[in-house]
Structures are given as C-alpha cells and as structure tokens.
Design an enzyme around this catalytic site. Structure first.
Site, PDB file in Angstrom:
ATOM      1  N   GLY A   1      52.873  20.395  38.108  1.00 39.41           N
ATOM      2  CA  GLY A   1      53.187  19.622  36.911  1.00 39.41           C
ATOM      3  C   GLY A   1      54.390  19.812  35.915  1.00 39.41           C
ATOM      4  O   GLY A   1      54.616  21.347  35.877  1.00 39.41           O
ATOM      5  N   CYS A   2      55.305  19.139  35.511  1.00 41.99           N
ATOM      6  CA  CYS A   2      56.691  19.549  34.871  1.00 41.99           C
ATOM      7  C   CYS A   2      56.194  20.395  33.362  1.00 41.99           C
ATOM      8  O   CYS A   2      56.676  21.527  33.254  1.00 41.99           O
ATOM      9  CB  CYS A   2      57.616  18.617  34.536  1.00 41.99           C
ATOM     10  SG  CYS A   2      56.771  16.897  34.070  1.00 41.99           S
ATOM     11  N   ASN A   3      55.126  19.840  32.753  1.00 44.50           N
ATOM     12  CA  ASN A   3      54.582  20.495  31.508  1.00 44.50           C
ATOM     13  C   ASN A   3      54.011  21.662  31.844  1.00 44.50           C
ATOM     14  O   ASN A   3      54.214  22.760  31.275  1.00 44.50           O
ATOM     15  CB  ASN A   3      53.627  19.488  30.971  1.00 44.50           C
ATOM     16  CG  ASN A   3      54.342  18.249  30.332  1.00 44.50           C
ATOM     17  OD1 ASN A   3      55.545  18.280  30.117  1.00 44.50           O
ATOM     18  ND2 ASN A   3      53.395  17.334  30.115  1.00 44.50           N
TER      19      ASN A   3
ATOM     20  N   THR B   1      56.784  24.433  32.560  1.00 40.52           N
ATOM     21  CA  THR B   1      57.260  25.046  31.318  1.00 40.52           C
ATOM     22  C   THR B   1      56.204  26.182  30.758  1.00 40.52           C
ATOM     23  O   THR B   1      56.656  27.185  30.177  1.00 40.52           O
ATOM     24  CB  THR B   1      57.704  23.929  30.511  1.00 40.52           C
ATOM     25  OG1 THR B   1      58.239  22.793  31.117  1.00 40.52           O
ATOM     26  CG2 THR B   1      58.603  24.583  29.349  1.00 40.52           C
TER      27      THR B   1
END
Length: 342
Positions: A148-150, A153
């Site tokens: 997932g992009c979140n 990060t």
C-alpha cells in the site's frame, strides 16, 4: 534482451503510470493492455497525455494471448486481482498492485478486507514488495504483492528504527497526508472538486484503515514481537504525493543515524541532513523517497518526516523496480527520471 509486458487494468491511474514509466524503459516493451469498460479503445483516447506512444489497443483480459508475455502487471481493483491472477498461466511472472496478496495470514486478510481470500495458495506464495527489504526474495518470486502507498511511506520511516532498536516500540504515531489519486479513478462524490478542494479531513481514524494490517504484519515481523502503531491518514486536495509525520520516543540523533546508515547504499532513498525536512513537491512524479529527522522539545523524542509519490514509488514505480529484479534487469532501469518541479 527485450521483455514483453502486459498491463492489466491499464485504464486506471496506476495503469497509466506504469505505461508512462515503461515508455522509457530500455528492456520492457508493452505487448498487451487490458481494460473492462474501456475495452476496444485506444490508450490515447483514455489518456491523451500518452498519445505520442505507439501502444496496443485496450482489450478484455480473456482476449490476451499470454504465450509471449514475460511478465504481467496487475493494476486491478482490490478483491478482483486474486481471481484474475488465479486464472492466469502458472508460469507467468506477476507483479500485483492491489491489496489482494499483501497480507500473509488469511485471517488477517478477512479481518481487514471483510471477506475470505479467494486464492489462499497464491496468498502464501506471494512475496511482499517493499523492494529495499525483500530484494532477494523478489528476485526469485513468481508473484510479488505491491505494498500500500501509505504503508510503504510509514515503513520507510520506521523499519530501520525497529531493526536498530533505537525507539520505543509501544510509542509510535503516524500522521499521514495523502493526495487524492490514491483513492483511484472511479467516480466518488466525496472526491468531486467542489467537495474536496479548499479543505482537508481525516479518514479511517481509530485503527480502522486497512493499511494497518501491513503495519502490524511488517513491524511485528521486524521486531520479533507484536507492534501496534497509531495511524491516522488525511486527504489533501492535491493530485499526487504522501507525507508522513512520525512521532517516536528515541534519541533524535540516533534515529537519524539509523536511517542514514540503513539507506546509505539505496539509490531511491534519500536521508536529508539532520534538521532538514522534505516536501511532497521534492519527489513528485519520481521513484524517490526523501526522509528528514528533527528533535522534539521533549527530550528523548524525535520527529521523522517521509515523503514519496503515491503513484510512483508508492505503487507503479515500486512495481517496475520489483519487475526489474524478477527479470534480471538493472534495478533502476526506467526509474531514474528526476522529480517534476514546479
């Protein structure tokens, strides 16, 4: 050697980003593009910014001849990928950009996504696609599950700190801001310009966001014991980008040193000098991650700020980086584009 590539779900944002990046890749050639409602259309009709490219017409997945395809990127919606991938040729190498294979435990998948997994054997086979931490496993994998992009990060900011033992594992707070493209291209009332612009809001608060499943899985694995973080994402009226502000209990200089040491040889991870902080504009349209660390006024506490482009390093760029490893190409191939500024 030229590798023939298929992009499944090419009419979405991550599909278009894959095409944009592959267009300058030295060893990848797009041989097939799929879409559902837009099957039969030219890619230039769906995304005019790609009209300078010579691309195959969009078609249904069942119409694609996979016999000459070396690798497929699956950029389909969550809960769709698992059934599609299960039906693809068993020898085909696949990088999936959905959430369908990120969680190793079938019970965890059902908890966070509300339904049983439709392909548990493939779920067990999939390698988690956070490249800098699973590079060796990715090289030999047949199926790689993009993060997932979140989740990516937050992990770039925190994993090295867990591994180095420089923070209190029970006091981690992630406050994250994300651009609207992370919600996909489907029409949603709350994403209309009049609904979204000139404001921001928190969503999925109090431990309900699905990417917490990835944080739980990966942080606990790195620590060798359960690690639960506090995480609240916010939606900002910008197209691209994620910025995570992470609050930790640990000596700030030691936190900065742990990050700098871990990423010293990583092309796409840039740890700023102590006291400097990054912005989403610094990485826009690129595969780079920028991380900064500052001390807090409360002794023994630190603030870590990490930013990446959700469509690039958070999704499609990460997918190509992983595919490069799987295909024996240079890991950075097609990904050294500088960020877009202003």
């Amino acid at each position: 050697m030229i590798h023939k590539i298929a992009v499944l779900g090419a009419s979405g944002y991550t599909g278009a980003e894959l095409v944009r990046l592959i267009a300058t890749h030295p060893t990848m050639q797009i041989a097939a593009l799929s879409a559902d409602r837009k099957a039969g259309m030219e890619m230039s009709e769906v995304f005019p910014f790609l009209r300078h490219l010579s691309l195959p017409r969009l078609q249904k997945i069942e119409e694609i001849d996979f016999s000459g395809i070396d690798l497929a990127f699956c950029a389909l919606p969550h809960a769709t990928s698992q059934e599609v991938i299960a039906a693809l040729p068993s020898g085909l190498r696949i990088v999936d950009l959905s959430a369908d294979f990120r969680l190793r435990d079938p019970a965890a998948y059902q908890k966070w996504y509300g339904k049983p997994h439709a392909a548990p054997a493939l779920q067990a086979e999939a390698v988690y696609g956070l490249t800098e931490f699973y590079r060796d496993e990715i090289r030999s994998a047949r199926l790689v599950a993009g993060t997932g992009c979140n989740a990516a990060t937050g992990q770039y900011a925190i994993r090295p700190l867990i591994e180095a033992g420089v923070i209190d594992l029970d006091q981690i707070v992630i406050d994250l801001k994300a651009g609207v493209s992370g919600a996909g291209r489907s029409l949603k009332e709350n994403l209309l310009h009049a609904e979204l612009s000139e404001g921001t809001h928190a969503y999925s608060p109090g431990g309900t966001h699905r990417h917490l499943g990835e944080f739980d899985q990966e942080f606990s694995r790195a620590a060798g014991r359960p690690v639960l973080v506090q995480f609240t994402p916010h939606l900002l009226p910008m197209n691209r980008g994620i910025l995570a502000t992470v609050y930790v209990k640990g000596e700030a200089r030691a936190v900065h040193r742990a990050l700098a040491d871990r990423y010293a040889d990583e092309t796409f991870l840039e740890v700023l000098p102590f006291g400097a902080l990054p912005s989403t504009r610094d990485v826009r349209g690129s595969n780079f991650v920028h991380i900064g660390v500052v001390g807090d006024r409360i002794p023994g506490r630190a603030v870590v700020v990490a930013t990446l482009d959700n469509l690039a390093k958070g999704s499609s760029g990460q997918a190509i980086q992983n595919a490069n490893l799987m295909l024996g190409a240079e890991e950075t191939a097609g990904l050294m584009l500088a960020p877009v500024f202003p």
